[in-house]
Design a protein around this motif. Structure first.
Motif, short mmCIF file in Angstrom:
data_model
loop_
_atom_site.label_atom_id
_atom_site.label_comp_id
_atom_site.label_asym_id
_atom_site.label_seq_id
_atom_site.Cartn_x
_atom_site.Cartn_y
_atom_site.Cartn_z
N ALA A 43 133.98 -63.20 -64.23
CA ALA A 43 132.52 -63.10 -64.06
C ALA A 43 132.14 -61.69 -63.61
O ALA A 43 131.11 -61.15 -64.04
N GLY A 44 132.99 -61.09 -62.78
CA GLY A 44 132.73 -59.71 -62.36
C GLY A 44 132.77 -58.74 -63.54
O GLY A 44 131.99 -57.79 -63.59
N GLU A 45 133.67 -58.99 -64.49
CA GLU A 45 133.71 -58.16 -65.70
C GLU A 45 132.39 -58.25 -66.46
O GLU A 45 131.88 -57.25 -66.97
N LEU A 46 131.86 -59.46 -66.54
CA LEU A 46 130.58 -59.64 -67.23
C LEU A 46 129.46 -58.93 -66.49
O LEU A 46 128.59 -58.30 -67.11
N LEU A 47 129.49 -59.00 -65.17
CA LEU A 47 128.45 -58.34 -64.38
C LEU A 47 128.47 -56.83 -64.63
O LEU A 47 127.42 -56.18 -64.74
N ASP A 48 129.67 -56.26 -64.77
CA ASP A 48 129.78 -54.83 -65.03
C ASP A 48 129.18 -54.44 -66.38
O ASP A 48 128.75 -53.30 -66.57
N LYS A 49 129.13 -55.40 -67.30
CA LYS A 49 128.58 -55.12 -68.63
C LYS A 49 127.08 -54.84 -68.59
O LYS A 49 126.51 -54.32 -69.56
#
Length: 322
Positions: A123-129
């Motif tokens: 989910a953190g990876e998605l937030l970085d997007k």
């Protein structure tokens, strides 16, 4: 032409706003009505910012789509005409299919599972997007688990064949309802009450909170407590505004937004149960169903979307589904 001029002017004004020493006036936009938990938590955020900054940082909460649709608010964030927003996951999934992987059917069973998933690295990876969209991702929230409200009861998934079920115009959602034989029917939120009343739709996926607050159950005959999907929210700031804020303002905002999101994430354990209880107290039938109700359509969905959005496999692992 007027709109483009307005946005450009708004961006210029936003970038010229004074820093913390002289007072920082911020705005946050939402589509949820004032009674919704997201709006309540946004107002709590505003109150804490004012208190902890001694009035130097103010946040005006603009709920109920006062600034327009989420697409319009995203554009305002990108230009710097809007400072912050709580946006539904749909606005991001429309631009990057990876976000739509969070809408995987039966990925988690309940709110605690959803809360845990949104705290995991994927989910953190998605937030970085969100950076690619000119935003600063501050964290995830969510609404209640998605349920299925129907104008006429359905004993099995076969009974949903051909029924028009309101869904968001997202490929992942549309595919889910198509696979179970229903006809996914996108409609804007303000149109749902009339559409359910006049038979334009046969049902909708919705949470208990929205069902109660909008009185949708008064137009239906059954609610399937299916918990079949989560509905995340993303708290974001305008990257243009963020970079000109003083460090202490950014630090304060980051901490207090996290507090607001924690409040939201923790609230829905109780809210889902409370709103379900209120609905059932009217005598309206609410029937619990599990993932097996939807049959093989769910695994077929996963087989397709693991290929289209490989990040789904990582989310499954985070959720303990793999």
């Amino acid at each position: 032409m007027y709109r483009r001029t307005f946005l450009a002017t708004g961006a210029a004004l936003a970038l010229s706003r004074p820093a913390l020493a002289a007072g920082t006036a911020l705005r946050i936009g939402l589509i949820t009505p004032p009674a919704h938990q997201w709006s309540k938590s946004a107002q709590g955020l505003a109150d804490r910012l004012a208190a902890k900054s001694g009035g130097a940082v103010t946040l005006t909460v603009l709920p109920a789509g006062q600034l327009g649709s989420e697409t319009q608010m995203l554009q305002q964030l990108q230009t710097g005409a809007l400072d912050m927003a709580f946006l539904t996951i749909g606005e991001f999934a429309n631009r990057d299919a990876d976000f739509g992987a969070l809408l995987a059917p039966c990925l988690v069973k309940d709110i605690p599972g959803a809360r845990a998933l949104l705290a995991k690295p994927t989910a953190g990876e998605l937030l970085d997007k969100t950076r690619a969209l000119g935003l600063v991702g501050l964290g995830f929230g969510l609404a209640g688990m998605r349920q299925t409200l129907l104008r006429k009861p359905a004993a099995t998934v076969a009974d949903l064949a051909g029924r028009k079920i309101r869904a968001l115009p997202l490929p992942q959602e549309m595919d889910f309802w198509t696979r179970i034989g229903a006809t996914p029917t996108p409609l804007p939120l303000p149109a749902l009450y009339d559409a359910l009343s006049n038979g334009q739709i046969d049902g909708m996926q919705i949470d208990f909170e929205g069902t109660w607050n909008s009185r949708y159950f008064e137009l239906a005959q059954e609610m399937l407590a299916s918990n079949h999907m989560i509905f995340p929210m993303v708290a974001v700031a305008s990257a243009r505004r963020w970079k000109v804020l003083p460090d202490d303002t950014r630090t304060l905002l980051t901490a207090e937004v996290q507090s607001a999101l924690s409040e939201i994430l923790n609230a829905y354990d109780g809210l889902d149960a409370a709103y379900r209880g209120q609905i059932e107290a009217t005598g309206f039938p609410v029937h619990t169903v599990g993932a097996d109700f939807f049959g093989p359509a769910i695994e077929g969905w996963y087989e397709t979307w693991r290929v289209k959005t490989p990040i789904l496999t990582k989310l499954e692992a985070d959720a303990g589904r793999a």
